[in-house]
Design an enzyme around this catalytic site. Structure first.
Site, PDB file in Angstrom:
ATOM      1  N   LYS A 175      69.434  25.976  48.771  1.00 56.43           N
ATOM      2  CA  LYS A 175      69.971  27.142  48.073  1.00 56.43           C
ATOM      3  C   LYS A 175      69.626  27.161  46.587  1.00 56.43           C
ATOM      4  O   LYS A 175      69.692  28.209  45.958  1.00 56.43           O
ATOM      5  CB  LYS A 175      71.469  27.282  48.310  1.00 56.43           C
ATOM      6  N   LYS A 228      68.401  13.889  41.133  1.00 63.55           N
ATOM      7  CA  LYS A 228      68.909  14.918  40.216  1.00 63.55           C
ATOM      8  C   LYS A 228      68.660  14.538  38.752  1.00 63.55           C
ATOM      9  O   LYS A 228      68.464  15.413  37.912  1.00 63.55           O
ATOM     10  CB  LYS A 228      70.383  15.218  40.474  1.00 63.55           C
ATOM     11  N   LYS A 285      62.783  21.111  53.001  1.00 65.43           N
ATOM     12  CA  LYS A 285      63.920  21.814  53.612  1.00 65.43           C
ATOM     13  C   LYS A 285      64.317  23.049  52.797  1.00 65.43           C
ATOM     14  O   LYS A 285      64.117  23.085  51.581  1.00 65.43           O
ATOM     15  CB  LYS A 285      65.101  20.862  53.814  1.00 65.43           C
TER      16      LYS A 285
HETATM   17  P1  ATP Z   1      71.276  22.227  46.886  1.00 63.33           P
HETATM   18  O1  ATP Z   1      70.105  23.118  47.041  1.00 63.33           O
HETATM   19  O2  ATP Z   1      72.280  22.695  45.859  1.00 63.33           O
HETATM   20  O3  ATP Z   1      70.940  20.754  46.791  1.00 63.33           O
HETATM   21  P2  ATP Z   1      71.684  22.502  49.664  1.00 63.33           P
HETATM   22  O4  ATP Z   1      71.082  23.838  49.925  1.00 63.33           O
HETATM   23  O5  ATP Z   1      70.952  21.302  50.096  1.00 63.33           O
HETATM   24  O6  ATP Z   1      72.124  22.388  48.184  1.00 63.33           O
HETATM   25  P3  ATP Z   1      74.297  21.552  50.294  1.00 63.33           P
HETATM   26  O7  ATP Z   1      75.474  22.225  49.679  1.00 63.33           O
HETATM   27  O8  ATP Z   1      73.895  20.219  49.795  1.00 63.33           O
HETATM   28  O9  ATP Z   1      73.088  22.570  50.309  1.00 63.33           O
HETATM   29  O10 ATP Z   1      74.428  21.492  51.861  1.00 63.33           O
HETATM   30  C1  ATP Z   1      75.600  21.530  52.594  1.00 63.33           C
HETATM   31  C2  ATP Z   1      75.257  21.160  54.019  1.00 63.33           C
HETATM   32  O11 ATP Z   1      74.435  22.190  54.589  1.00 63.33           O
HETATM   33  C3  ATP Z   1      74.403  19.898  54.123  1.00 63.33           C
HETATM   34  O12 ATP Z   1      75.158  18.753  54.250  1.00 63.33           O
HETATM   35  C4  ATP Z   1      73.571  20.152  55.374  1.00 63.33           C
HETATM   36  O13 ATP Z   1      74.246  19.714  56.514  1.00 63.33           O
HETATM   37  C5  ATP Z   1      73.475  21.660  55.475  1.00 63.33           C
HETATM   38  N1  ATP Z   1      72.130  22.119  55.118  1.00 63.33           N
HETATM   39  C6  ATP Z   1      71.657  22.405  53.884  1.00 63.33           C
HETATM   40  N2  ATP Z   1      70.383  22.822  53.942  1.00 63.33           N
HETATM   41  C7  ATP Z   1      70.025  22.795  55.254  1.00 63.33           C
HETATM   42  C8  ATP Z   1      68.825  23.114  55.963  1.00 63.33           C
HETATM   43  N3  ATP Z   1      67.743  23.529  55.344  1.00 63.33           N
HETATM   44  N4  ATP Z   1      68.822  22.972  57.303  1.00 63.33           N
HETATM   45  C9  ATP Z   1      69.923  22.556  57.952  1.00 63.33           C
HETATM   46  N5  ATP Z   1      71.077  22.246  57.346  1.00 63.33           N
HETATM   47  C10 ATP Z   1      71.141  22.353  56.015  1.00 63.33           C
END
Ligand code: ATP
Ligand code: LTN
Length: 334
Positions: free
Chosen positions: A202, A117, A199
């Site tokens: 969001k 980050k 991956k």
């Molecule tokens: P950011 O984009 O803000 O880094 P993120 O989309 O990775 O966030 P988080 O809030 O970090 O989302 O994720 C919460 C949980 O959702 C994670 O611990 C993970 O288990 C699950 N998750 C996030 N993205 C995925 C994905 N692409 N596939 C499966 N599980 C996911």
């Protein structure tokens, strides 16, 4: 309850930094729902963590309520699990401060997420971002949680949490439960539709690659149709075909069919036909969620009631742990 064995405690959190996508449902929320009947579950919307990256106030507010509605629409029952906003329980920041004083600078600077980050937002490498994992440790330790369902990327933060708990317990006396991570099996990871080696995330700029839970049927079909696929024409799950494999995973999620069944069903048929089937299956799969979400999101009064109740229940436990900590470190208690 007296005579009753104490249920194990589960805690997890999500940042209100954007709309949730299909990966959150399959990789996180589905497990959270499973846990609620058996365990004492705390699911928190971590707005304090969200501000370690600059947020627009109106959006942060909106995303926080969106997330509450998403949890419930995904099947988390507020009568069974405690759903609350992190900033509504001030003990999180209070314990985080104490834990900061037990954490080495080196421990935080080694964290991969901090390094990533700081690179992504070089103009805003703030102290909060540095101490992010300590706040996460506070989230967990306040509730004496046994099991923490998280993605593999959070494993390092869990390790730090365990170290801090053990350090404090050894320096004073047993105070915190040392939590275990629960990392779901691979296969739960959904990849970006436009870049299937990355991956789905969001906060991704490539919106076309992210399948939001609130997307309309047209948006879903369009995104699947335009998903990047691999060379060749075979519908086969393989490391060398990340695009098609991701679509197979999505079809598996939407229909419950096994990978082998899917490969057989589409043997000899082209990508176009497969994509059409995936799009339609996903529309149908997400429809009940979308309807429920729309209903809930329109009822802010209800969402506030859930969050108020969740915070009240969480505070009872959080205050108890914080008092213990304050006493042990020598603060004067009134
Ligand atoms: P950011 O984009 O803000 O880094 P993120 O989309 O990775 O966030 P988080 O809030 O970090 O989302 O994720 C919460 C949980 O959702 C994670 O611990 C993970 O288990 C699950 N998750 C996030 N993205 C995925 C994905 N692409 N596939 C499966 N599980 C996911
Ligand atoms: N850092 C986590 C979110 C998070 C969390 C927690 C997860 C904050 N506090 C406590 C589990 C337990 C993330 O980005 N996924």
């Amino acid at each position: 309850m007296e005579g009753e064995q104490k249920r194990k405690v589960i805690l997890s959190g999500m940042q209100p930094t954007g709309g949730l996508h299909i990966g959150h449902l399959t990789g996180a929320l589905r497990n959270w729902v499973e846990f609620q009947s058996e365990f004492e579950c705390y699911y928190t919307i971590v707005d304090l963590h969200a501000i370690t990256v600059r947020q627009e106030p109106a959006k942060l507010r909106q995303w926080t309520l969106d997330l509450a509605a998403t949890f419930i629409a995904a099947g988390i029952n507020p009568e069974q699990a405690h759903i609350f906003v992190q900033s509504h329980v001030p003990e999180h920041t209070q314990l985080a401060w104490v834990l900061n004083c037990f954490t080495g600078m080196g421990e935080c600077s080694r964290m991969t997420q901090f390094k990533d980050k700081s690179q992504k937002y070089p103009e805003n490498v703030n102290v909060g971002l540095f101490a992010y994992p300590v706040l996460m440790a506070a989230d967990i330790l306040l509730y004496q949680a046994d099991l923490i369902p998280v993605g593999a990327d959070q494993k390092q933060h869990l390790e730090l949490t365990r170290n801090l708990a053990e350090r404090f317990n050894n320096l004073y006396s047993p105070t915190f439960k040392v939590p275990e991570p629960y990392i779901p099996k691979i296969g739960a990871k959904i990849m970006n539709l436009q870049n299937p080696t990355k991956k789905m995330s969001k906060t991704d700029e490539a919106q076309l690659g992210v399948l939001y839970l609130t997307d309309t049927p047209e948006q879903i079909k369009n995104k699947i149709n335009r998903a990047v696929t691999d060379s060749g024409s075979e519908i086969k799950f393989s490391d060398t075909k990340p695009g098609i494999s991701n679509l197979i995973t999505l079809y598996h999620i939407a229909t419950g069919k096994s990978i082998e069944q899917i490969e057989q069903e589409f043997a000899g048929r082209g990508y176009g036909e497969f994509k059409k089937a995936v799009g339609e299956a996903l529309v149908e799969f997400l429809e009940p969620f979308r309807n429920r979400y729309k209903e809930l999101r329109a009822e802010e009064g209800y969402l506030f009631d859930v969050l108020r109740k969740g915070a009240e229940q969480a505070r009872v436990v959080a205050q108890k742990t914080l008092r213990k900590v304050y006493k042990k470190i020598g603060f004067v208690m009134l």
